[in-house]
Design an enzyme around this catalytic site. Sequence first.
Site, short mmCIF file in Angstrom:
data_model
loop_
_atom_site.label_atom_id
_atom_site.label_comp_id
_atom_site.label_asym_id
_atom_site.label_seq_id
_atom_site.Cartn_x
_atom_site.Cartn_y
_atom_site.Cartn_z
N LYS A 179 51.44 -61.25 -30.32
CA LYS A 179 51.06 -62.61 -30.75
C LYS A 179 50.42 -62.56 -32.14
O LYS A 179 50.76 -63.36 -33.00
CB LYS A 179 50.05 -63.23 -29.77
CG LYS A 179 50.57 -63.36 -28.34
CD LYS A 179 49.59 -64.12 -27.46
CE LYS A 179 48.27 -63.40 -27.22
NZ LYS A 179 48.36 -62.11 -26.50
N ARG B 42 43.76 -69.67 -22.39
CA ARG B 42 43.86 -68.46 -21.57
C ARG B 42 43.88 -68.80 -20.09
O ARG B 42 44.10 -67.94 -19.26
CB ARG B 42 42.64 -67.56 -21.79
CG ARG B 42 42.62 -66.73 -23.08
CD ARG B 42 43.51 -65.54 -22.97
NE ARG B 42 43.04 -64.25 -23.40
CZ ARG B 42 42.98 -63.81 -24.65
NH1 ARG B 42 43.24 -64.56 -25.66
NH2 ARG B 42 42.64 -62.56 -24.89
N ARG C 257 47.17 -49.40 -31.53
CA ARG C 257 47.06 -50.49 -32.49
C ARG C 257 45.84 -50.28 -33.39
O ARG C 257 44.80 -49.82 -32.94
CB ARG C 257 46.89 -51.80 -31.71
CG ARG C 257 46.58 -53.00 -32.55
CD ARG C 257 46.87 -54.27 -31.83
NE ARG C 257 45.92 -54.58 -30.77
CZ ARG C 257 46.01 -55.66 -30.01
NH1 ARG C 257 47.03 -56.49 -30.16
NH2 ARG C 257 45.11 -55.90 -29.09
N ARG D 101 40.13 -51.70 -32.30
CA ARG D 101 39.24 -52.63 -31.60
C ARG D 101 38.58 -51.93 -30.42
O ARG D 101 39.22 -51.13 -29.74
CB ARG D 101 40.04 -53.84 -31.10
CG ARG D 101 40.29 -54.87 -32.16
CD ARG D 101 41.23 -55.95 -31.73
NE ARG D 101 41.05 -56.43 -30.38
CZ ARG D 101 41.78 -57.39 -29.83
NH1 ARG D 101 42.76 -57.97 -30.52
NH2 ARG D 101 41.57 -57.79 -28.60
N ARG E 282 42.21 -56.10 -19.01
CA ARG E 282 42.70 -57.30 -19.71
C ARG E 282 44.06 -57.73 -19.16
O ARG E 282 44.35 -58.92 -19.03
CB ARG E 282 42.79 -57.02 -21.21
CG ARG E 282 41.41 -57.02 -21.87
CD ARG E 282 41.42 -56.34 -23.23
NE ARG E 282 42.22 -57.05 -24.21
CZ ARG E 282 42.73 -56.48 -25.31
NH1 ARG E 282 42.51 -55.20 -25.56
NH2 ARG E 282 43.42 -57.19 -26.15
P1 AMP Z 1 42.39 -61.33 -28.21
O1 AMP Z 1 42.04 -61.00 -29.63
O2 AMP Z 1 43.17 -62.62 -28.08
O3 AMP Z 1 43.06 -60.17 -27.51
O4 AMP Z 1 41.01 -61.59 -27.46
C1 AMP Z 1 40.04 -60.57 -27.34
C2 AMP Z 1 39.01 -60.97 -26.32
O5 AMP Z 1 38.35 -62.18 -26.74
C3 AMP Z 1 39.55 -61.30 -24.94
O6 AMP Z 1 39.74 -60.13 -24.13
C4 AMP Z 1 38.44 -62.21 -24.39
O7 AMP Z 1 37.31 -61.45 -24.01
C5 AMP Z 1 38.05 -63.01 -25.62
N1 AMP Z 1 38.84 -64.25 -25.76
C6 AMP Z 1 39.75 -64.56 -26.73
N2 AMP Z 1 40.24 -65.78 -26.55
C7 AMP Z 1 39.68 -66.27 -25.42
C8 AMP Z 1 39.81 -67.48 -24.70
N3 AMP Z 1 40.65 -68.45 -25.08
N4 AMP Z 1 39.05 -67.64 -23.58
C9 AMP Z 1 38.18 -66.69 -23.18
N5 AMP Z 1 38.02 -65.52 -23.81
C10 AMP Z 1 38.77 -65.30 -24.92
#
Ligand code: AMP
Length: 266
Positions: free
Chosen positions: A55, A130, A167, A200, A211
């Site tokens: 994404k 989410r 990554r 990360r 996750r």
């Molecule tokens: P991402 O960068 O999209 O993989 O998000 C990294 C982390 O941020 C996720 O594992 C969640 O802990 C948090 N996070 C990101 N977007 C959301 C969301 N829409 N709702 C809740 N937690 C989020």
Amino acid sequence: MGEYFQTIRLISPPFYGRLRGVMIKILLPLILFMANLQATQTQVVILLGPPGAGKGSAATLLKDKMELAHISTGDLLRQNIKNGTQLGEKAKSYMDAGDLVPDELIFSMLFERVDAPDCEKGYLLDGFPRTIEQAETLQKRLAGRAQVKAVSLEVPDSALVERITKRQVCRDCQTPYHLTFSPPKTKGKCDRCPGELYQRSDDTETVVKSRLKIYHEKTAPLIDYYREQKALQTVDASLPPNEVLSQITALLTPVVKDKVGAGDVH
Ligand code: AMP
């Protein structure tokens, strides 16, 4: 349609005259109004997919091609952590464990961002919604004023752990790289800006597994949610990044403004 009008004209010229008047005075302006409304509606593109589906990579490339702002809730949260904000402090423990951050923190942060002037024409959401609850809250907020398209990036789970644990992301512009499939030109340095690359803290094997579990439980139901709303498109994201980008671009046309070629894929 034209034949019906001709028949009415022959049978009853006065009625035909009145019908024509109604068409010109009411229906035509209504059709033009609807067409204009459609053209000026905010475009909201939602990228759905498990962690590691690409994404972020797709959004990084699409934002160069689109008139839409790119909003990643994960990036916004990481920015808050980096800046030491209260929100960042509260979110950090959830993120480190691979859990979802509570909705009240996400909504205030996201809705403040989408009110910015660069989101007026539309925006591309990466990492939001989410859950079904988040999607419903978004829908209520948009209140029919936006055209929503969801694009689901589909990749088998077996490929995801390897994708994520290899990554690296730019600290400054958040461009993602994969150490095997799309490495940076210089080790540890971003190709797009002078930023340094890092892994990360939630991209470790244990956190990734948690996750993925949360993705299947809470996020994957959104695929059916948007399918039922006839707003879903799917993309085979196990293909090489260039092909994934072409598929998404084709699906989003005419939302996409084709400014650059699809050459520089990470
Ligand atoms: P991402 O960068 O999209 O993989 O998000 C990294 C982390 O941020 C996720 O594992 C969640 O802990 C948090 N996070 C990101 N977007 C959301 C969301 N829409 N709702 C809740 N937690 C989020």
